[in-house]
Enzyme design. Sequence first.
Site, PDB file in Angstrom:
ATOM      1  CE  LYS A 116      -3.815  -2.353   2.275  1.00 32.40           C
ATOM      2  NZ  LYS A 116      -3.330  -3.760   2.757  1.00 32.40           N
TER       3      LYS A 116
HETATM    4  P1  5BU Z   1      -8.415 -11.912   5.885  1.00 31.11           P
HETATM    5  O1  5BU Z   1      -7.884 -12.688   6.901  1.00 31.11           O
HETATM    6  O2  5BU Z   1      -8.950 -12.707   4.824  1.00 31.11           O
HETATM    7  O3  5BU Z   1      -9.417 -10.886   6.335  1.00 31.11           O
HETATM    8  O4  5BU Z   1      -7.224 -11.065   5.307  1.00 31.11           O
HETATM    9  C1  5BU Z   1      -7.271 -10.058   4.184  1.00 31.11           C
HETATM   10  C2  5BU Z   1      -6.052  -9.643   3.743  1.00 31.11           C
HETATM   11  O5  5BU Z   1      -6.257  -8.673   2.789  1.00 31.11           O
HETATM   12  C3  5BU Z   1      -4.955  -9.066   4.857  1.00 31.11           C
HETATM   13  O6  5BU Z   1      -3.806  -9.034   4.595  1.00 31.11           O
HETATM   14  C4  5BU Z   1      -5.281  -7.484   4.455  1.00 31.11           C
HETATM   15  O7  5BU Z   1      -3.997  -6.750   4.626  1.00 31.11           O
HETATM   16  C5  5BU Z   1      -5.844  -7.436   2.842  1.00 31.11           C
HETATM   17  N1  5BU Z   1      -6.701  -6.237   2.601  1.00 31.11           N
HETATM   18  C6  5BU Z   1      -8.028  -6.410   3.109  1.00 31.11           C
HETATM   19  O8  5BU Z   1      -8.296  -6.961   3.992  1.00 31.11           O
HETATM   20  N2  5BU Z   1      -8.770  -5.303   2.724  1.00 31.11           N
HETATM   21  C7  5BU Z   1      -8.427  -4.447   1.910  1.00 31.11           C
HETATM   22  O9  5BU Z   1      -9.139  -3.557   1.389  1.00 31.11           O
HETATM   23  C8  5BU Z   1      -7.000  -4.363   1.359  1.00 31.11           C
HETATM   24  C9  5BU Z   1      -6.166  -5.496   1.577  1.00 31.11           C
HETATM   25 BR1  5BU Z   1      -6.464  -3.110   0.204  1.00 31.11          BR
END
Ligand code: 5BU
Length: 268
Positions: A93
Amino acid sequence: MTPEEAWGERWRAATSPMARRYMETAASKRSLVCLAADRNTMAGLMALIDAVADHVVALKTHVDLVDDWSPEAWATFCQRAEAANMLVFEDRKFADIGKISRSQMAGQYNIRTWADLVTAHLISGPDIVDGLQAGWGDVDRRGGVLLLAQMSSRGNLLTPDYTNEVVTKGREHEGVFGFIGNGSRPEELATLRAKAGDGKMIWTPGVNLAVGDGAMGQRYGDPTEAVLAGSDCIIVGSGIHLADDPSAAARAYAEASWRGLMERTGDR
Ligand code: 5BU
């Protein structure tokens, strides 16, 4: 099934080498899954790669959350990912001005040497994409930028007008691989796809087979719905890396995503 048969219009329109590489691998693994490998030890990360490799097309990393990070261990991790045909995607990011973003591709983590894809905000203006591309160019590599057009988290400040600006600027730029869209809201994704056209990827975090609210403001939508709404890749973290059986979980997400793609391409 050939990539063209699987992807239809997206294959014909999204002609960047990185997008083609992703779509080819996705077709061979029958999966549109990017694993958010958010484990904080190198041993945990290595174990994860071995468990999921057959069902995962890209590995999304946060290099700065690993407790025992070392350049050597990380190089081994990236080699293993590449050997298992997974793109490596650092979700850094970036948000600074172009020349600083270029420098931040170097530094201790030296992201430019191992990442195929990175994320960036466009808040500082379009030169950030040139800065990141120059970073890869400094080590004779090519990579792709995913611009944050939407986010999955509750209360984020990426308004529809902001999303439009990001898409308008990003869709013309060769260095832009695609956009991050909000996987928790299929209707937002469909709007984003309509604006982005067929030539760019949309990748979506905020998806889980258990739809609803996640920890600390995260929100989850259904993976198949996300693909039907125009997503080309579901980014799944805890749904896989916290599962009792990460391999079986990765397979379940792969099947859910592939079903969405088959239905979407068949409808056209
Ligand atoms: P989760 O455990 O499935 O919630 O992980 C989501 C990943 O996606 C995590 O590494 C965040 O940094 C990433 N992410 C997110 O959740 N939402 C966003 O809008 C963005 C990245 Br950009």
